[in-house]
Motif scaffolding. Structure first.
Motif, PDB file in Angstrom:
ATOM      1  N   ASP A 182       2.937  12.684  -4.334  1.00  0.00           N
ATOM      2  CA  ASP A 182       2.136  11.709  -3.584  1.00  0.00           C
ATOM      3  C   ASP A 182       0.858  11.645  -4.408  1.00  0.00           C
ATOM      4  O   ASP A 182       0.005  12.531  -4.351  1.00  0.00           O
ATOM      5  CB  ASP A 182       1.899  12.217  -2.159  1.00  0.00           C
ATOM      6  CG  ASP A 182       1.010  11.269  -1.346  1.00  0.00           C
ATOM      7  OD1 ASP A 182       0.277  10.475  -1.970  1.00  0.00           O
ATOM      8  OD2 ASP A 182       1.031  11.344  -0.112  1.00  0.00           O
ATOM      9  N   LYS A 216      -6.804   4.221  -3.550  1.00  0.00           N
ATOM     10  CA  LYS A 216      -7.638   5.382  -3.895  1.00  0.00           C
ATOM     11  C   LYS A 216      -7.878   5.347  -5.411  1.00  0.00           C
ATOM     12  O   LYS A 216      -8.714   4.606  -5.884  1.00  0.00           O
ATOM     13  CB  LYS A 216      -6.946   6.690  -3.467  1.00  0.00           C
ATOM     14  CG  LYS A 216      -6.933   6.926  -1.965  1.00  0.00           C
ATOM     15  CD  LYS A 216      -5.822   6.236  -1.279  1.00  0.00           C
ATOM     16  CE  LYS A 216      -5.659   6.639   0.149  1.00  0.00           C
ATOM     17  NZ  LYS A 216      -4.693   5.797   0.840  1.00  0.00           N
ATOM     18  N   THR A 253       1.334  16.664  -2.832  1.00  0.00           N
ATOM     19  CA  THR A 253       0.269  15.664  -2.688  1.00  0.00           C
ATOM     20  C   THR A 253      -0.938  16.073  -3.527  1.00  0.00           C
ATOM     21  O   THR A 253      -1.480  17.167  -3.353  1.00  0.00           O
ATOM     22  CB  THR A 253      -0.121  15.550  -1.197  1.00  0.00           C
ATOM     23  OG1 THR A 253       1.049  15.246  -0.451  1.00  0.00           O
ATOM     24  CG2 THR A 253      -1.157  14.460  -0.976  1.00  0.00           C
ATOM     25  N   SER A 268      -0.802   5.136  -3.420  1.00  0.00           N
ATOM     26  CA  SER A 268      -1.670   4.141  -2.788  1.00  0.00           C
ATOM     27  C   SER A 268      -2.746   3.795  -3.807  1.00  0.00           C
ATOM     28  O   SER A 268      -3.594   4.640  -4.121  1.00  0.00           O
ATOM     29  CB  SER A 268      -2.301   4.718  -1.524  1.00  0.00           C
ATOM     30  OG  SER A 268      -3.349   3.870  -1.105  1.00  0.00           O
ATOM     31  N   ASN A 315      -5.020  15.735   0.554  1.00  0.00           N
ATOM     32  CA  ASN A 315      -5.962  15.082   1.474  1.00  0.00           C
ATOM     33  C   ASN A 315      -6.064  15.817   2.809  1.00  0.00           C
ATOM     34  O   ASN A 315      -7.155  16.184   3.243  1.00  0.00           O
ATOM     35  CB  ASN A 315      -5.524  13.620   1.684  1.00  0.00           C
ATOM     36  CG  ASN A 315      -6.512  12.839   2.541  1.00  0.00           C
ATOM     37  OD1 ASN A 315      -7.598  13.314   2.843  1.00  0.00           O
ATOM     38  ND2 ASN A 315      -6.144  11.637   2.918  1.00  0.00           N
ATOM     39  N   PHE A 356       0.466  13.921   4.306  1.00  0.00           N
ATOM     40  CA  PHE A 356      -0.533  13.046   4.917  1.00  0.00           C
ATOM     41  C   PHE A 356       0.082  12.460   6.188  1.00  0.00           C
ATOM     42  O   PHE A 356       1.296  12.457   6.358  1.00  0.00           O
ATOM     43  CB  PHE A 356      -0.928  11.945   3.921  1.00  0.00           C
ATOM     44  CG  PHE A 356      -2.024  11.080   4.448  1.00  0.00           C
ATOM     45  CD1 PHE A 356      -3.286  11.609   4.694  1.00  0.00           C
ATOM     46  CD2 PHE A 356      -1.808   9.743   4.739  1.00  0.00           C
ATOM     47  CE1 PHE A 356      -4.302  10.818   5.204  1.00  0.00           C
ATOM     48  CE2 PHE A 356      -2.823   8.941   5.244  1.00  0.00           C
ATOM     49  CZ  PHE A 356      -4.071   9.484   5.482  1.00  0.00           C
ATOM     50  N   GLN A 374       0.849  -1.197   0.000  1.00  0.00           N
ATOM     51  CA  GLN A 374       0.000   0.000   0.000  1.00  0.00           C
ATOM     52  C   GLN A 374       0.879   1.239   0.000  1.00  0.00           C
ATOM     53  O   GLN A 374       2.107   1.143  -0.089  1.00  0.00           O
ATOM     54  CB  GLN A 374      -1.026  -0.012   1.119  1.00  0.00           C
ATOM     55  CG  GLN A 374      -0.517  -0.038   2.543  1.00  0.00           C
ATOM     56  CD  GLN A 374      -1.677  -0.142   3.545  1.00  0.00           C
ATOM     57  OE1 GLN A 374      -2.076  -1.216   3.909  1.00  0.00           O
ATOM     58  NE2 GLN A 374      -2.226   0.994   3.972  1.00  0.00           N
ATOM     59  N   GLY A 375       0.253   2.415   0.072  1.00  0.00           N
ATOM     60  CA  GLY A 375       1.002   3.653  -0.100  1.00  0.00           C
ATOM     61  C   GLY A 375       2.100   3.862   0.928  1.00  0.00           C
ATOM     62  O   GLY A 375       3.221   4.276   0.609  1.00  0.00           O
ATOM     63  N   ARG A 376       1.782   3.567   2.178  1.00  0.00           N
ATOM     64  CA  ARG A 376       2.766   3.860   3.232  1.00  0.00           C
ATOM     65  C   ARG A 376       4.002   2.983   3.120  1.00  0.00           C
ATOM     66  O   ARG A 376       5.075   3.354   3.600  1.00  0.00           O
ATOM     67  CB  ARG A 376       2.118   3.763   4.612  1.00  0.00           C
ATOM     68  CG  ARG A 376       1.737   2.387   5.046  1.00  0.00           C
ATOM     69  CD  ARG A 376       0.736   2.427   6.162  1.00  0.00           C
ATOM     70  NE  ARG A 376      -0.555   2.964   5.706  1.00  0.00           N
ATOM     71  CZ  ARG A 376      -1.591   3.183   6.507  1.00  0.00           C
ATOM     72  NH1 ARG A 376      -1.501   2.949   7.786  1.00  0.00           N
ATOM     73  NH2 ARG A 376      -2.726   3.652   6.028  1.00  0.00           N
ATOM     74  N   CYS A 427      -1.792   9.584  -4.804  1.00  0.00           N
ATOM     75  CA  CYS A 427      -2.963   8.750  -4.469  1.00  0.00           C
ATOM     76  C   CYS A 427      -4.221   9.116  -5.249  1.00  0.00           C
ATOM     77  O   CYS A 427      -4.973   8.252  -5.662  1.00  0.00           O
ATOM     78  CB  CYS A 427      -3.307   8.891  -2.996  1.00  0.00           C
ATOM     79  SG  CYS A 427      -2.021   8.378  -1.905  1.00  0.00           S
ATOM     80  N   ARG A 428      -4.462  10.420  -5.437  1.00  0.00           N
ATOM     81  CA  ARG A 428      -5.711  10.854  -6.079  1.00  0.00           C
ATOM     82  C   ARG A 428      -5.398  11.669  -7.336  1.00  0.00           C
ATOM     83  O   ARG A 428      -5.978  12.723  -7.587  1.00  0.00           O
ATOM     84  CB  ARG A 428      -6.551  11.638  -5.061  1.00  0.00           C
ATOM     85  CG  ARG A 428      -6.955  10.765  -3.864  1.00  0.00           C
ATOM     86  CD  ARG A 428      -7.726  11.495  -2.791  1.00  0.00           C
ATOM     87  NE  ARG A 428      -8.036  10.611  -1.673  1.00  0.00           N
ATOM     88  CZ  ARG A 428      -7.197  10.336  -0.658  1.00  0.00           C
ATOM     89  NH1 ARG A 428      -5.999  10.901  -0.612  1.00  0.00           N
ATOM     90  NH2 ARG A 428      -7.566   9.496   0.298  1.00  0.00           N
ATOM     91  N   GLU A 440       6.152   4.842   0.857  1.00  0.00           N
ATOM     92  CA  GLU A 440       6.751   5.968   1.594  1.00  0.00           C
ATOM     93  C   GLU A 440       7.916   5.475   2.458  1.00  0.00           C
ATOM     94  O   GLU A 440       8.996   6.065   2.473  1.00  0.00           O
ATOM     95  CB  GLU A 440       5.702   6.608   2.519  1.00  0.00           C
ATOM     96  CG  GLU A 440       4.588   7.318   1.779  1.00  0.00           C
ATOM     97  CD  GLU A 440       3.360   7.537   2.658  1.00  0.00           C
ATOM     98  OE1 GLU A 440       3.405   7.248   3.869  1.00  0.00           O
ATOM     99  OE2 GLU A 440       2.341   7.992   2.117  1.00  0.00           O
ATOM    100  N   THR A 448       0.644   9.431   7.349  1.00  0.00           N
ATOM    101  CA  THR A 448       1.646   8.356   7.238  1.00  0.00           C
ATOM    102  C   THR A 448       2.930   8.883   6.595  1.00  0.00           C
ATOM    103  O   THR A 448       4.028   8.421   6.913  1.00  0.00           O
ATOM    104  CB  THR A 448       1.123   7.178   6.400  1.00  0.00           C
ATOM    105  OG1 THR A 448       0.766   7.646   5.094  1.00  0.00           O
ATOM    106  CG2 THR A 448      -0.072   6.521   7.046  1.00  0.00           C
TER     107      THR A 448
HETATM  108  C1  LIG Z   1      -2.405  11.578   0.518  1.00  0.00           C
HETATM  109  C2  LIG Z   1      -2.129  10.204   1.050  1.00  0.00           C
HETATM  110  N1  LIG Z   1      -0.873   9.726   1.050  1.00  0.00           N
HETATM  111  C3  LIG Z   1      -0.599   8.498   1.500  1.00  0.00           C
HETATM  112  C4  LIG Z   1      -1.569   7.662   2.005  1.00  0.00           C
HETATM  113  C5  LIG Z   1      -1.194   6.302   2.527  1.00  0.00           C
HETATM  114  O1  LIG Z   1      -1.694   5.285   1.725  1.00  0.00           O
HETATM  115  P1  LIG Z   1      -2.039   3.832   2.341  1.00  0.00           P
HETATM  116  O2  LIG Z   1      -3.233   4.005   3.209  1.00  0.00           O
HETATM  117  O3  LIG Z   1      -2.309   2.981   1.139  1.00  0.00           O
HETATM  118  O4  LIG Z   1      -0.863   3.366   3.100  1.00  0.00           O
HETATM  119  C6  LIG Z   1      -2.889   8.127   2.036  1.00  0.00           C
HETATM  120  C7  LIG Z   1      -3.948   7.255   2.588  1.00  0.00           C
HETATM  121  O5  LIG Z   1      -5.030   7.669   2.893  1.00  0.00           O
HETATM  122  C8  LIG Z   1      -3.175   9.428   1.541  1.00  0.00           C
HETATM  123  O6  LIG Z   1      -4.423   9.919   1.527  1.00  0.00           O
END
Ligand SMILES: Cc1ncc(COP(=O)(O)O)c(C=O)c1O
Length: 458
Positions: free
Chosen positions: A216, A259, A183, A256, A187, A126, A101-103, A218-219, A106, A128
């Motif tokens: 970053d 999303k 990012t 990640s 978020n 974010f 996953q995203g973290r 994710c979105r 990271e 994490t």
């Molecule tokens: C902007 C952003 N970066 C990183 C992450 C981390 O991703 P993950 O939950 O897949 O570890 C999130 C998760 O919500 C996020 O919104």
């Protein structure tokens, strides 16, 4: 073009999952058992779950079909090469490193490249991301534009980085800046988009100072849609091309896939640097898995590959962003303070403005989250002083904003669910003067919001 205004869900439902309709008394008992932290509720005790849009989306029939194509070979899986092709085609990055996953992306990136005392600027980190930087004894610096910190100020790109602040930082302390991140969408700052102009300006500064620039991401697709809507240069561009242009400006990304990968699990780290990629893969093998699966099953790589193709489709993005905006409009029309304009994946209630009688260190966001759950079974999340107020030196201070995020899972809820949520928020807002704050009775030092326990000050 047809003559109708209603933007319908661009899908029909093939499989349904029932909701558990429990009473207010049962919810009250569940909340007490959960130590007034909604993360500790059983999901079956929640009616409409807006805790997160992460990993909670509904996969398409095509994604479920793709699962059967998963190649589970330990090394060199066909599914990896399909995944790599889709990610490369979208991002243009040379190295594609899958992670669970995203973290994980990271952690691998930051553990590989950061030294104690380094600085990583971002529009807003974010939680994490911040934690994974701080754990390396480096500094996670937020430099979003001023409008991005004022909930009711209207601005088309409130996620933009404060380019002047970045320039001042680089002029003053370039040695300590290991990389620059942005990012998309932002978020922690309300799901607000970043303009292409801003990304270009950050790119130019990074080039001038020789600093790598990472997204970053994710979105990324939701951000691309906002660019299409709000930046005239991109009015006629397909979202996929806008996304590609965003990635082209960067040297790498963390992602990640939970999303805008439209998947329930997964992520990746991608970059152009051969040297960093080699080092990251070494750590990947240690903690995630061999570089052609990185902690994911072959079928998950297939689902993400397909999800990344679907997420940039125009009808999907039009519906997605409109449904969030629809909720925001209803709540806002009733006078409930929210971050304006609506974010891409979530509506953010301004708990500090709604509960002025609850001091930030008595956690107005928690008071509002808990009331929403108790009264209506709607689960949101505090994004405020509990999440960001505790500093690495152990001191606590109010976060910039005290928000409650209502994140909308992708392709999961219908318009009537959203109408119910709007009604619930308005109902709780009307009783806001009776809501009381909380104190923390126990919490870990890092990422405390997930497991902290609370007691009402009532
Ligand atoms: C902007 C952003 N970066 C990183 C992450 C981390 O991703 P993950 O939950 O897949 O570890 C999130 C998760 O919500 C996020 O919104």
């Amino acid at each position: 073009m047809h003559p109708f205004h209603t933007i319908i869900e661009p899908f029909r439902i093939k499989s349904v999952e029932g909701l558990n309709l429990i009473t207010r008394e049962e919810r009250s008992a569940a909340l007490a058992r959960a130590d007034f932290n909604v993360f500790k509720l059983h999901a079956d005790e929640v009616l409409v779950d807006l805790l997160t849009d992460s990993g909670t989306g509904a996969m398409s029939a095509a994604q479920w079909g793709a699962l059967m194509q998963g190649d589970e070979s330990y090394a060199g899986s066909r599914s990896f090469y399909r995944f790599e092709r889709v990610v490369r085609d979208l991002t243009g990055f040379k190295h594609v490193i899958p992670t669970h996953q995203g973290r994980a992306a990271e952690r691998i990136l930051f553990h590989t490249i950061l030294h104690p005392g380094d600085i990583v600027p971002n529009n807003t980190h974010f939680d994490t991301t911040r934690a994974n930087i701080e754990v390396e004894s480096a500094e996670a610096l937020d430099i979003v534009i001023a409008e991005g910190q004022q909930p009711s100020t209207l601005h088309p790109f409130k996620g933009n980085m404060d380019v002047r602040a970045l320039e001042a930082l680089l002029a003053r302390d370039a040695e300590r800046v290991r990389l620059v991140m942005v990012t998309v969408t932002n978020n922690s700052g309300g799901g607000q988009p970043v303009s292409m102009a801003n990304l270009r300006a950050v790119r130019a500064l990074c080039s001038r100072y020789g600093k790598p620039f990472f997204l970053d991401a994710c979105r990324f697709a939701e951000n691309a849609w906002f660019i299409k809507q709000r930046e005239p240069e991109f009015e006629h561009a397909p979202p996929r091309e806008i996304a590609r242009e965003m990635f082209r400006l960067a040297d790498g990304c963390t992602m990640s896939a939970k999303k805008d990968g439209l998947a329930n699990i997964g992520g990746f780290l991608a970059m152009n640097s051969d040297e960093w990629a080699d080092q990251c893969r070494t750590l990947l093998i240690l903690t995630e898995g061999f570089p052609t699966y990185g902690g994911l099953a072959g079928y998950e790589l297939e689902a993400i590959a397909r999800g990344l193709e679907e997420v940039v489709e125009e009808p999907y993005l039009r519906y997605r962003i409109r449904s969030t905006e629809y909720l925001a409009e209803k709540i806002s029309a009733a006078g409930v303070p929210i971050i304006q304009p609506a974010g891409g994946h979530a509506v953010y209630l301004d708990a500090r403005a709604l509960l002025p009688h609850v001091a930030p260190l008595q956690y107005p966001g928690i008071a509002l989250v808990n009331a929403l759950y108790k009264e209506a079974g709607v689960r949101g999340v505090e994004i405020g002083t509990v999440m960001f107020g505790l500093h690495s030196d152990g001191t606590e201070a109010p976060a910039v904003m005290d928000l409650v995020r209502l994140a909308i899972p992708r392709r999961v809820y219908t318009q009537s669910h959203i109408d119910y949520v709007a009604e619930a928020v308005i109902h709780v807002a009307k009783m806001s003067q009776h809501l009381r704050g909380y104190r923390i009775t126990s919490a870990p030092k890092l990422l405390r919001h997930f497991t902290a326990t609370f007691q009402s000050l009532d």
